[in-house]
Design a protein around this motif. Structure first.
Motif, mmCIF file in Angstrom:
data_model
loop_
_atom_site.group_PDB
_atom_site.id
_atom_site.type_symbol
_atom_site.label_atom_id
_atom_site.label_comp_id
_atom_site.label_asym_id
_atom_site.label_seq_id
_atom_site.Cartn_x
_atom_site.Cartn_y
_atom_site.Cartn_z
ATOM 1 N N THR A 115 51.267 35.408 58.095
ATOM 2 C CA THR A 115 52.559 35.381 57.397
ATOM 3 C C THR A 115 52.403 34.746 56.029
ATOM 4 O O THR A 115 52.244 33.538 55.898
ATOM 5 C CB THR A 115 53.601 34.583 58.217
ATOM 6 N N CYS A 116 52.427 35.593 55.010
ATOM 7 C CA CYS A 116 52.336 35.136 53.627
ATOM 8 C C CYS A 116 53.723 35.277 53.003
ATOM 9 O O CYS A 116 54.392 36.279 53.238
ATOM 10 C CB CYS A 116 51.324 36.001 52.880
ATOM 11 N N TYR A 117 54.146 34.269 52.251
ATOM 12 C CA TYR A 117 55.496 34.348 51.675
ATOM 13 C C TYR A 117 55.489 33.904 50.225
ATOM 14 O O TYR A 117 54.671 33.104 49.789
ATOM 15 C CB TYR A 117 56.499 33.531 52.494
ATOM 16 N N ASN A 118 56.425 34.489 49.492
ATOM 17 C CA ASN A 118 56.509 34.314 48.040
ATOM 18 C C ASN A 118 57.969 34.024 47.695
ATOM 19 O O ASN A 118 58.768 34.948 47.536
ATOM 20 C CB ASN A 118 56.006 35.597 47.370
ATOM 21 N N PRO A 119 58.355 32.739 47.620
ATOM 22 C CA PRO A 119 59.760 32.409 47.344
ATOM 23 C C PRO A 119 60.109 32.605 45.871
ATOM 24 O O PRO A 119 59.451 32.037 45.001
ATOM 25 C CB PRO A 119 59.877 30.932 47.738
ATOM 26 N N GLN A 120 61.107 33.418 45.605
ATOM 27 C CA GLN A 120 61.627 33.616 44.259
ATOM 28 C C GLN A 120 63.026 32.993 44.179
ATOM 29 O O GLN A 120 63.574 32.570 45.190
ATOM 30 C CB GLN A 120 61.671 35.108 43.935
ATOM 31 N N SER A 121 63.616 32.957 42.991
ATOM 32 C CA SER A 121 64.875 32.218 42.832
ATOM 33 C C SER A 121 65.982 32.747 43.732
ATOM 34 O O SER A 121 66.715 31.975 44.350
ATOM 35 C CB SER A 121 65.321 32.223 41.373
ATOM 36 N N ASP A 122 66.101 34.099 43.873
ATOM 37 C CA ASP A 122 67.217 34.641 44.657
ATOM 38 C C ASP A 122 66.769 35.517 45.832
ATOM 39 O O ASP A 122 67.581 36.188 46.453
ATOM 40 C CB ASP A 122 68.162 35.436 43.747
ATOM 41 N N HIS A 123 65.491 35.534 46.133
ATOM 42 C CA HIS A 123 64.994 36.278 47.296
ATOM 43 C C HIS A 123 63.650 35.705 47.726
ATOM 44 O O HIS A 123 63.050 34.888 47.008
ATOM 45 C CB HIS A 123 64.869 37.780 46.982
ATOM 46 N N ILE A 124 63.180 36.113 48.897
ATOM 47 C CA ILE A 124 61.877 35.668 49.407
ATOM 48 C C ILE A 124 61.140 36.895 49.935
ATOM 49 O O ILE A 124 61.701 37.674 50.714
ATOM 50 C CB ILE A 124 62.020 34.629 50.548
ATOM 51 N N ILE A 125 59.902 37.080 49.500
ATOM 52 C CA ILE A 125 59.091 38.196 50.008
ATOM 53 C C ILE A 125 58.211 37.675 51.136
ATOM 54 O O ILE A 125 57.480 36.686 50.963
ATOM 55 C CB ILE A 125 58.204 38.788 48.895
ATOM 56 N N PHE A 126 58.287 38.317 52.283
ATOM 57 C CA PHE A 126 57.437 37.979 53.431
ATOM 58 C C PHE A 126 56.511 39.149 53.735
ATOM 59 O O PHE A 126 56.955 40.304 53.784
ATOM 60 C CB PHE A 126 58.284 37.714 54.681
ATOM 61 N N CYS A 127 55.238 38.868 53.922
ATOM 62 C CA CYS A 127 54.281 39.876 54.393
ATOM 63 C C CYS A 127 53.814 39.428 55.767
ATOM 64 O O CYS A 127 53.037 38.470 55.878
ATOM 65 C CB CYS A 127 53.100 39.992 53.445
ATOM 66 N N VAL A 128 54.314 40.098 56.790
ATOM 67 C CA VAL A 128 54.008 39.717 58.172
ATOM 68 C C VAL A 128 53.061 40.746 58.769
ATOM 69 O O VAL A 128 53.316 41.952 58.704
ATOM 70 C CB VAL A 128 55.302 39.617 59.009
ATOM 71 N N SER A 129 51.962 40.258 59.347
ATOM 72 C CA SER A 129 50.989 41.159 59.962
ATOM 73 C C SER A 129 50.690 40.726 61.386
ATOM 74 O O SER A 129 50.759 39.534 61.717
ATOM 75 C CB SER A 129 49.688 41.178 59.144
ATOM 76 N N SER A 130 50.366 41.695 62.215
ATOM 77 C CA SER A 130 49.938 41.438 63.592
ATOM 78 C C SER A 130 49.091 42.629 64.019
ATOM 79 O O SER A 130 48.880 43.556 63.234
ATOM 80 C CB SER A 130 51.146 41.248 64.522
ATOM 81 N N PHE A 131 48.609 42.587 65.250
ATOM 82 C CA PHE A 131 47.798 43.707 65.752
ATOM 83 C C PHE A 131 48.544 44.456 66.847
ATOM 84 O O PHE A 131 49.047 43.848 67.793
ATOM 85 C CB PHE A 131 46.459 43.206 66.300
ATOM 86 N N ARG A 132 48.582 45.767 66.715
ATOM 87 C CA ARG A 132 49.253 46.596 67.722
ATOM 88 C C ARG A 132 48.537 46.522 69.066
ATOM 89 O O ARG A 132 49.143 46.782 70.109
ATOM 90 C CB ARG A 132 49.318 48.055 67.256
ATOM 91 N N GLU A 133 47.253 46.190 69.055
ATOM 92 C CA GLU A 133 46.499 46.105 70.314
ATOM 93 C C GLU A 133 46.959 44.927 71.165
ATOM 94 O O GLU A 133 46.642 44.856 72.348
ATOM 95 C CB GLU A 133 44.995 45.996 70.025
ATOM 96 N N SER A 134 47.689 43.984 70.570
ATOM 97 C CA SER A 134 48.236 42.867 71.348
ATOM 98 C C SER A 134 49.625 43.219 71.861
ATOM 99 O O SER A 134 50.484 43.651 71.094
ATOM 100 C CB SER A 134 48.325 41.608 70.485
#
Length: 633
Positions: A567-586
């Motif tokens: 989970t990588c996140y990039n907080p900006q003044s009026d929004h937050i970008i989240f990049c969430v990754s996982s594995f489908r094999e789980s």
């Protein structure tokens, strides 16, 4: 093989001027370790762990002996944990680099009218890279200073000088981070251009003169024509670098038996960086699909072989407008990647492309194609690498989500640290998905110290567990004022642990040092490190990092365990970008489910803050929880 360092820059921020990384007291670390794990394991297991820890820390015991040896090491080295950490985090890790290790920075989507347009963009980008490298060569990069908590402290700059001088060499048991030293007579500088799974040498300095953008464009056009006019398909050798590290080391040993392959490998390994000219992926260029394109090239049938993962910097320019950078993570941290890429994007925006044919160098040599001789064994290895990469591609479940309800300005108005607040929200999301908290990794910079890299902020605190339970387990029964107090306690605990981490007083590096020095001295492995609690507490089901940017782009990476989330996140003044990754094999994870819980949690936390703001002034936070405006320096 030791890492060869360049001479340090002189002046303020020189890593010899910076203090050495401290070593916390043994009992401080052992007490904190018990506090960090007690609520994450069963009571009977914790009782066993407590007894083991007490024996380890007893007067005259194993712990005191190892602590003393670690203190001796600190006296003799610039950074006592650096080599241990580098080996443990990266070089001894046998997993494949794509997805498991290498993060990517995704540029804004580009609109190219045709292939020539994309090549002009690539020439402009490489021109910016050469500008940035000249700053590095002249040691004229301004020193970074810490922001947020303990602001104003100068930071170690050594990571920047590894951007274009290092290479990760695969090994059977452990990789080597090779750093080239500058010679008296510098060799011609060049980059490697990957196009249609082929590799070309593009000299960027000829007769001590740097190629301008027109020259670069002319050479790139030649490369594309050469790649398209191949009579027979050449082996996609780059796929071998996407394999497990031991498998790639074995394949490389086979390759170097032939002098043609040795020459090609040498050219790639000593190059400044890679430029990957990708074919159109065929997918809609959403944020998520552009992230996938950077991380793995969509597999061997698309652009997965148009890479060389051992190089620290691979700039990707897709014919369809998917652009960004993939980095081999062992030489430097995300902030260095951010600073470099922000420089490049600002350079390209502020400096118009200079394509003036008149000033070009005449008689430019045609770029050289690298050749390979593949034995049947290598062909088998390529097929195996392609199959394994495809399995990784199919399994990666990536979701790039832009939370638009509010950003860091709202959080700051609550007098809370945006990073601490977002970390609490991530814990709330995970608890709502699985009904428990789990070992969590958040990287914290320790660049205040010589050769500083990172330590771990253990965000799954007992205080955050109390808060997420109040928001989830029969939440109607808990008054809002009590929930708000628990939120402040969670924010405060996260903030205080962050301060400990960035000042060199967290537990993970210290425990690693004690473990590794025991092995180095060939003494019996302390029981604390084979204990089930220690083993499980180092399987980070939540691997998180704040990577803020000042220009429009975002960072992404994969999970670090099979049943975890990246989970990588990039907080900006009026929004937050989240990049969430996982594995489908789980069967335990789903990025979409996690994102839904995260969005709901962020809205619930906002509503709680707003209700409490109208009802009464919030509870005063403990110990400086209001002091921070951001996460890591």
């Amino acid at each position: 093989m030791p890492i060869l360092e360049q001479e340090s820059p002189k002046g303020h921020g020189d890593h010899h001027v910076l203090p050495k990384l401290p070593i916390p007291t043994l009992h401080q670390t052992l007490d904190m370790y018990l506090k960090c794990v007690e609520h994450l394991v069963k009571p009977e297991q914790f009782k066993k762990t407590k007894a083991i820890v007490e024996r380890f820390g007893a007067a005259g015991g194993q712990g005191e002996f190892l602590q003393e040896k670690l203190m001796e090491k600190r006296e003799k080295t610039d950074n006592w944990v650096y080599s241990y950490w580098l080996d443990d985090m990266y070089l001894s890790n046998r997993l494949a680099l794509p997805i498991n290790s290498s993060p990517a920075m995704v540029f804004p989507k580009q609109v190219f009218k045709d292939r020539s347009d994309s090549l002009r963009f690539a020439a402009h980008l490489i021109s910016g890279v050469l500008n940035y490298k000249s700053l590095l060569d002249g040691r004229s990069l301004p020193v970074d200073y810490a922001r947020g908590q303990l602001a104003g402290t100068p930071l170690c700059m050594e990571q920047y000088y590894r951007l274009f001088t290092t290479y990760r060499l695969p090994g059977l048991k452990k990789d080597t981070l090779v750093t080239q030293t500058s010679s008296v007579m510098p060799e011609p500088e060049y980059i490697i251009v990957a196009c249609k799974n082929q590799f070309f040498v593009l000299d960027v300095v000829i007769n001590f003169r740097r190629l301008n953008e027109s020259d670069l464009l002319a050479q790139l056009e030649k490369i594309v024509k050469m790649a398209e006019n191949t009579e027979e398909p050449l082996p996609p050798i780059g796929l071998l670098t996407s394999d497990g590290r031991t498998e790639w080391a074995e394949a490389r040993a086979m390759l170097i038996k032939d002098s043609t392959n040795r020459d090609s490998l040498d050219m790639i390994e000593r190059s400044l960086c890679l430029l990957c000219l990708d074919d159109t992926s065929g997918a809609e260029l959403t944020d998520t699909n552009r992230a996938l394109q950077m991380l793995h090239g969509a597999g061997h049938q698309k652009n997965g072989g148009n890479r060389w993962y051992d190089k620290p910097m691979q700039f990707v320019v897709g014919a369809d407008g998917a652009c960004g950078v993939i980095c081999e993570h062992s030489p430097f941290e995300g902030i260095v990647l951010v600073q470099c890429t922000e420089y490049l994007l600002k350079y390209m925006k502020g400096s118009p492309s200079k394509l003036v044919r008149a000033s070009s160098i005449t008689n430019l040599h045609t770029p050289r194609r690298l050749h390979w001789k593949c034995s049947p064994e290598i062909q088998e290895r390529l097929a195996s690498s392609a199959h394994k990469l495809q399995r990784l591609v199919r399994s990666l479940d990536m979701d790039v989500f832009k939370f638009k309800a509010y950003g860091k300005e709202f959080i700051k108005k609550q007098k809370m640290s945006p990073d601490a607040y977002i970390q609490v929200a991530l814990q709330l999301a995970f608890y709502r998905c699985e009904g428990r908290t789990v070992p969590t990794y958040e990287s914290a910079s320790i660049r205040r110290f010589r050769e500083g890299r990172v330590d771990n902020i253990r965000s799954a605190t007992v205080e955050v567990l109390a808060f997420v339970k109040s928001m989830t387990d029969g939440k109607a029964a808990v008054p809002d004022a009590e929930k708000m107090k628990k939120l402040w306690d969670a924010i405060s605990a996260q903030t205080n642990y962050t301060i400990l981490a960035i000042t060199g007083k967290a537990i993970d590096n210290h425990l690693l040092g004690l473990r590794e020095i025991a092995e180095e001295l060939n003494v019996e492995k302390p029981e604390i490190f084979s204990d089930e609690t220690y083993v499980s507490s180092n399987k980070f089901i939540l691997s998180t990092s704040q990577v803020p940017t000042t220009v429009e782009m975002f960072c992404c990476y994969g999970p670090v365990v099979p049943n975890g989330y990246g989970t990588c996140y990039n907080p900006q003044s009026d929004h937050i970008i989240f990049c969430v990754s996982s594995f489908r094999e789980s069967v335990e994870t789903s990025s979409a489910v996690f994102i839904k819980a995260l969005e709901e949690g962020l809205l619930d936390m906002r509503d709680l803050c707003c209700k409490q703001n109208t009802a009464a002034k919030p509870v005063t936070p403990k110990d400086g929880a209001t002091a921070r405006n951001g996460s890591k320096p």
